[in-house]
Design a protein around this motif. Structure first.
Motif, PDB file in Angstrom:
ATOM      1  N   GLY A 282      50.414  -6.298 -46.481  1.00 39.23           N
ATOM      2  CA  GLY A 282      50.315  -5.942 -47.886  1.00 39.23           C
ATOM      3  C   GLY A 282      51.648  -5.960 -48.612  1.00 39.23           C
ATOM      4  O   GLY A 282      51.718  -5.624 -49.791  1.00 39.23           O
TER       5      GLY A 282
ATOM      6  N   ASN B 204      45.121  -8.176 -44.477  1.00 41.01           N
ATOM      7  CA  ASN B 204      46.498  -8.127 -44.990  1.00 41.01           C
ATOM      8  C   ASN B 204      47.400  -9.109 -44.246  1.00 41.01           C
ATOM      9  O   ASN B 204      48.502  -8.756 -43.807  1.00 41.01           O
TER      10      ASN B 204
ATOM     11  N   THR C 221      42.148  -9.947 -47.113  1.00 39.68           N
ATOM     12  CA  THR C 221      41.947  -8.526 -47.385  1.00 39.68           C
ATOM     13  C   THR C 221      40.730  -8.083 -46.595  1.00 39.68           C
ATOM     14  O   THR C 221      39.613  -8.525 -46.875  1.00 39.68           O
TER      15      THR C 221
END
Length: 404
Positions: free
Chosen positions: A146, A85, A107
């Motif tokens: 995120g 993130n 990710t």
């Protein structure tokens, strides 16, 4: 003629850009993060450097990035000190070998996903003698954790490595992280984070297990069977009790170190080190289980167990040493790589004493010298000398890990 002049102008601009990436203004005009600390990329081609300068009215940031790499250098904004993130910018070679600036988002621990470059301008990128450099202005909002954050404080991540057909490959040990959150709008010199305590404990326990206790246990089993022969406990000779105790301790602290690191990482870190570590852990558990079901010394097939037990021990030892080398590379940020040099010295020291012990055993067998007193005096002296040298190498590496 115009094309030639244009080409010269482009070369001059690119040369000026490369030279303009320097540590000048660090701490007063821009945020700087480098390895080695406080190095100047304009003077030191081995300097891994990034600088962030806030644009007027905080409308964006100007970025400078330089470092020696086979394919790419990169940095990321993160809400923690782990990959995942993170808002990342990559300066790397494409499939044609041309240096490009890319915007990406990570990710987990997989390869970052390339996203549209967005509002990025004034891009310059080049490679010279293996040193990649780029600079650009980004007015993109920073996304970390995120979501798009409203503040200006982040952990800074720097990584570099190779590319294959324009795709970045796993950077392994080629990374460093800021020790705290950094306000990218406040000029400062950023310090690199030390390694986590859990990782230091993991490395220290593995060194103790596979540099010292396992080595002494193996030497005891092979060369010191005459020591206290016929004396021991529960009809077991001293050498056997020492061997079992040392190797059991080795397996126990290996398991503790293994669990400790996986509990800290909470996932698979990638690279060859964890693969080697898993193999060592699995084989280390198999070895004592197999030994528990061995046949008696008088059994006609006992030699099969002896050979298999010895070969398995050698395989585990080789894998463990390889795992130590790859693990020490994670801690060794020095330009000289002195951790690896010390470990190389230890391998040579251990090999020397195995050769000495083997030669001594062969000579005594040839001369038919089976005197217990002679065996004890020679083997014990060699073991004590080996242990003292072993301890010196071990303490040096433990001290290095503690300071890393």
């Amino acid at each position: 003629m115009r094309l030639y002049l244009l080409f010269l102008w482009v070369c001059m601009v690119r040369g000026f850009t490369e030279k303009s990436i320097s540590s000048a203004g660090c701490g007063t005009e821009k945020v700087c993060f480098s390895q080695p600390p406080d190095c100047d990329p304009a003077a030191d081609p081995s300097c891994y450097f990034m600088a962030v300068t806030a644009l007027p009215t905080a409308s964006g940031i100007s970025v400078e990035l330089q470092g020696r790499a086979e394919g790419y250098i990169s940095f990321g904004f993160s809400d923690d000190q782990r990959m995942g993130n993170d808002d990342i910018y990559i300066c790397g070679t494409d499939s044609n070998g041309t240096v490009q600036v890319q915007h990406a988002f990570s990710t987990g621990r997989s390869r970052p996903t390339i996203v549209p470059l967005g509002n990025v301008s004034d891009i310059t990128a080049s490679m010279s003698d293996g040193v990649i450099g780029c600079s650009f202005i980004s007015r993109n909002p920073i996304s970390a954790g995120g979501m798009t954050e409203q503040n200006s404080t982040y952990f800074l991540l720097y990584a570099y490595g190779s590319t294959t057909d324009g795709l970045i490959q796993f950077h392994g040990t080629n990374r460093f992280i800021s020790d705290s959150r950094v306000d990218v709008l406040n000029p400062q010199i950023v310090k690199r984070a030390h390694h986590p305590s859990a990782s230091k404990a993991h490395g220290s326990l593995m060194l103790i297990a596979w540099m010292t206790t396992s080595s002494v246990g193996m030497i005891t089993a092979r060369y010191l069977k005459a020591v206290g022969k016929g004396k021991g406990c529960s009809s077991k000779d001293v050498w056997f009790l020492a061997h079992v105790s040392l190797m059991s301790f080795t397996v126990i602290i290996t398991a503790i170190a293994f669990i400790l690191e996986f509990a800290h990482i909470k996932g698979w870190a990638g690279g060859v080190h964890p693969v080697l570590g898993c193999l060592v852990m699995i084989l280390s558990l198999i070895q004592p289980v197999a030994a528990a079901f061995r046949c008696s010394p008088q059994h006609e097939k006992r030699f099969v167990f002896n050979w298999m037990h010895g070969i398995m021990a050698l395989v585990i030892k080789v894998l463990a040493v390889a795992a130590i080398f790859t693990g020490l590379a994670l801690f060794d940020d020095s330009p000289e790589k002195w951790f690896l040099q010390v470990m190389g010295g230890f391998v040579g020291w251990e090999a020397l004493f195995f050769i000495l012990q083997e030669s001594n055993m062969w000579w005594k067998r040839k001369e038919d010298k089976e005197s217990a007193d002679e065996l004890v005096s020679t083997e014990l002296i060699l073991l004590i000398l080996f242990f003292l040298g072993n301890l010196a190498f071990l303490l040096t590496l433990l001290a290095g890990i503690g300071l890393s």
